[in-house]
Structure formats: C-alpha cells, structure tokens
Write an enzyme that holds these catalytic residues in place. Structure first.
Site, PDB file in Angstrom:
ATOM      1  CB  SER A 124      12.004   3.015  -5.406  1.00 28.96           C
ATOM      2  OG  SER A 124      12.947   3.086  -6.444  1.00 28.96           O
ATOM      3  CE1 TYR A 149       7.154   3.811  -9.299  1.00 34.49           C
ATOM      4  CE2 TYR A 149       9.524   4.216  -9.374  1.00 34.49           C
ATOM      5  CZ  TYR A 149       8.455   3.439  -8.980  1.00 34.49           C
ATOM      6  OH  TYR A 149       8.677   2.296  -8.247  1.00 34.49           O
ATOM      7  CE  LYS A 153       7.315   3.570  -5.456  1.00 33.16           C
ATOM      8  NZ  LYS A 153       6.168   2.800  -4.973  1.00 33.16           N
TER       9      LYS A 153
END
Ligand code: NAD
Ligand code: UDP
Length: 341
Positions: A124, A149, A153
C-alpha cells in the site's frame, strides 16, 4: 499455470481473479470470508464461464494451507488476504498483527515447504509514511505509517526483503496500491463493505442509493487547492490488470531473484470535493455533504510516481475518473445490499 490467490473473494481479489481467468490462468482461491462472500466467486465464474477452486480457510491455518499445496501444482501465490480497516487497526492492533503479519509468515512458510518461490504481495501507499514527499516513488525509504495497519504492510515488506537475502530462490513483487475504486463494468462484482463504510467511494455510493443521509468530508482546511485531502484514485480493473502485469513480469524475467516494489496508481491527485463533483456529474445523483473535522491519521495529499510500473511492467492505469464513478454506481445501484440476497 496454477495461481493461489489468498483473499480472492474480497474486493480487489475478486476483480483480479476475473482478470487471471480471462487470461487463461488456473486459479485457486483461499479465503476465510471474514470480510467477503463466496457469492463474488460465483459471479466471477458466471462472468468468465471458467471454474475456480474455492477453499474456505484461514491463512494462519498451516495444515489447511498444506492440503491446498498438496492437491495442486501451485507456481505463484498472490497474497491479498488481510484485515484492512485502518481505524479498527488502532483499536485491535494485535488482531491486525496476527492476521496480516503472522498470517503472511504462515503463507511464506508453507510456500517454502513446497518449494514455491513466487510471491505477489498487496502492499500500500501507506508504506511511504509521513516522511516522504509526493509524488511517492519506489526509491524512497519505507516510512513510518500512522496506523498499525500501515505498520503491518511495512513489516511484511521488510520480511520479504530479509527472506530474499536468506533464500537465493525467492522472488517477490510488492505492489503498492494507491486508492482503488470502481467495479467491474458488468456491475456484477464490486466493493461490499460490512457496516458503515470507512472508505470514501463506498460511502458516497451508499449516500447515492439512499442508505446514508449525507457524506462527511473529513477536513476542509488542509493545505491543498480546495482544502480537502487529495488521493490517487485508480480503477479496480486497472489494479487487477497490474497483478496480471506483475505475474507476467515474473514469468518473463526468469533470472530475477529478490524483491521488487511497484507503485500502482495513476500519478494524479484528486480532492474529496472533486470526487463528489465527479460522482454527481457521472451519475446525476446529488450527494449532500457536511464538512466535518479532520480524521486522525489522514495525510493531506499523496499520489504515485507510476513510471516504474509503466516502463518495467508495461502497465498503466487507463480508465478515467468518470468511468470509475459510473462503474461504482452501476454496481451499487444493481446491488444496494452488496452480495447479500
Ligand atoms: P477485502 O477485505 O475486500 O479483501 C480481503 C480478503 O481477505 C477478504 O475476502 C477476507 O475475507 C480475506 N481475509 C482476511 N483475513 C484473512 C485470513 N486470516 N485468512 C484468509 N482470508 C482472509 O480487501 P481488499 O480491499 O480487496 O484488499 C485486498 C488487499 O489489498 C489487502 O491486503 C489490503 O490491505 C490491500 N490494500 C487495499 C487497499 C484498498 O484501498 N482497498 C489499498 C491498499 C492495499
Ligand atoms: N473521506 C471522507 N469521508 C469519508 C471517507 C473518507 O472525507 O466518509 C476522505 C478521507 O479523509 C481521505 C479520502 O476521503 O482524505 C480517502 O479516504 P479513504 O479512507 O477512502 O482512503 P485512504 O484514507 O486510505 O487514502
């Protein structure tokens, strides 16, 4: 060629599975359906006229994963499966590390047991964090994302790099998505969030269909052209084709070893106000809105430098903003309750 797609019943996964099938790949979908419905895969089968082997399972269940590898001749794993609600990740961070980091390690361990070396990861733009200037390019250092979150990643990208150093056979691509929106042109598959949507376009679409009264625009006082945040929105079918391009790049570059990151975006920033206007003019639906306080953790503006994917993967986002709006509305108006009957 058999491709294992974890999280293939989800939003981006289902569109990517459709693209892979249309390009004659054999697809095995592995998904625990925690944020999706098997109906998406039924519809992909109908749309393509092809079969898909669907296994309901959790990526942390290594025995179940082993069974999948035992019964198929898998060459590559495209790994979408993850929890993805940024806000939720701040309230239940351990669940996010458990699913997104530990879960990915489980997939990589089972791949290693079965000698499968090819991995495509759903990363992302959040990995660029707050430190990097826009437009983001792949030479920049990984940043410090503002949520667990985002940290997930970054951690997985680091794990892939360390794995590649330790294992001379390992080949991975990290695809750093910007903001995927829209739906397949058929209106049969699309984004089906559970509960109140966190993301902008699903929220706008639910206002348009009458499920929500008005949109809250989070922040009108950012240092941007019109005061609202700017993002790089790309059509989910362009993103799906980015996965095909990455897979073909791995196939073609047989001597490649290691990890390569690619941004998948259009290269343009679009503001929240501009999105609302574009949706209204593409669909003739009015979107009432309030300008609300900023949402914590939001950066003012970011978009991709998409040159690397363009030159190396021969990939470019081609669908227009108008198309993204029309396809979002086509899906939402045909399926006001998503996949639920
Ligand atoms: P999604 O929730 O629609 O799809 C994820 C799928 O993974 C779901 O079908 C869910 O049921 C499944 N899943 C989750 N945890 C699992 C587990 N432990 N075991 C097995 N299956 C599991 O989300 P999406 O928007 O399609 O996102 C796909 C990937 O792309 C995710 O990794 C996400 O972090 C990443 N990503 C998404 C965006 C975006 O804006 N949608 C942007 C950047 C990156
Ligand atoms: N946004 C908004 N209202 C909403 C949802 C999102 O104004 O109900 C804004 C959000 O603040 C951000 C942009 O829309 O500036 C895109 O948000 P989204 O959650 O879709 O993507 P991300 O934060 O991951 O870029």
């Amino acid at each position: 060629m058999q491709v294992l797609v974890t999280g293939g019943a989800g939003y981006i996964g289902s569109h990517s599975v459709l693209t892979l099938l249309e390009n004659d790949y054999e697809v095995i979908v592995y998904d625990n359906l925690c944020n999706s419905s098997a109906e998406s895969i039924e519809r992909v089968k109908r749309l393509t006229g092809k079969s898909v082997d669907f296994i309901e399972g959790d990526i942390r269940d290594k025995d179940k994963l082993r069974e999948v590898f035992e019964h198929h001749n898998i060459s590559v794993v495209i790994h979408f499966a993850a929890l993805k609600a940024v806000g939720e990740s701040t309230t239940i961070p351990l669940s996010y590390f458990q699913s997104n980091v530990h879960g990915t390690v489980c997939v990589l361990e089972v791949m290693k047991e079965f000698g499968v070396n090819n991995f495509i990861f759903s990363s992302s733009a959040t990995v660029y964090g707050e430190e990097n200037d826009v437009p983001y390019d792949e030479n920049m250092k990984l940043g410090t994302p503002s949520s667990p979150y985002g940290a997930n990643k970054v951690m997985v990208e680091r794990i892939l790099q360390d794995l590649a150093i330790s294992d001379p056979q390992f080949r991975a691509v990290s695809l750093r998505y910007f903001n995927p929106i829209g739906a397949h042109e058929s209106g049969e598959i699309g984004e089906d969030p559970s509960g109140i949507p966190n993301n902008l376009l699903p929220y706008v679409a639910q206002v348009a269909v009458g499920k929500r009264a008005k949109l809250n625009i989070f922040g009108g006082d950012y240092p941007t052209q019109d005061g609202s945040c700017e993002r790089d929105y790309l059509h989910v079918m362009d993103l799906a084709e980015g996965h095909l391009a990455a897979l073909e790049w791995l196939n073609k570059n047989e001597s490649f070893r290691g990890v390569e990151a690619f941004n998948l975006g259009t290269g343009n920033g679009v503001s929240v106000f501009a999105i609302v206007k574009a949706f209204e003019s593409a669909t003739s639906k009015a979107i009432p809105f309030d300008v609300a306080p900023r949402r914590s953790g939001d950066l003012p503006a970011f978009w991709a430098n998409a040159n690397k994917a363009n030159t190396q993967l021969n990939w470019q986002a081609t669908r227009s903003l108008t198309q993204m709006m029309k396809d979002t509305w086509h899906w939402q108006s045909n399926n006001p309750n998503g996949y639920a009957k």
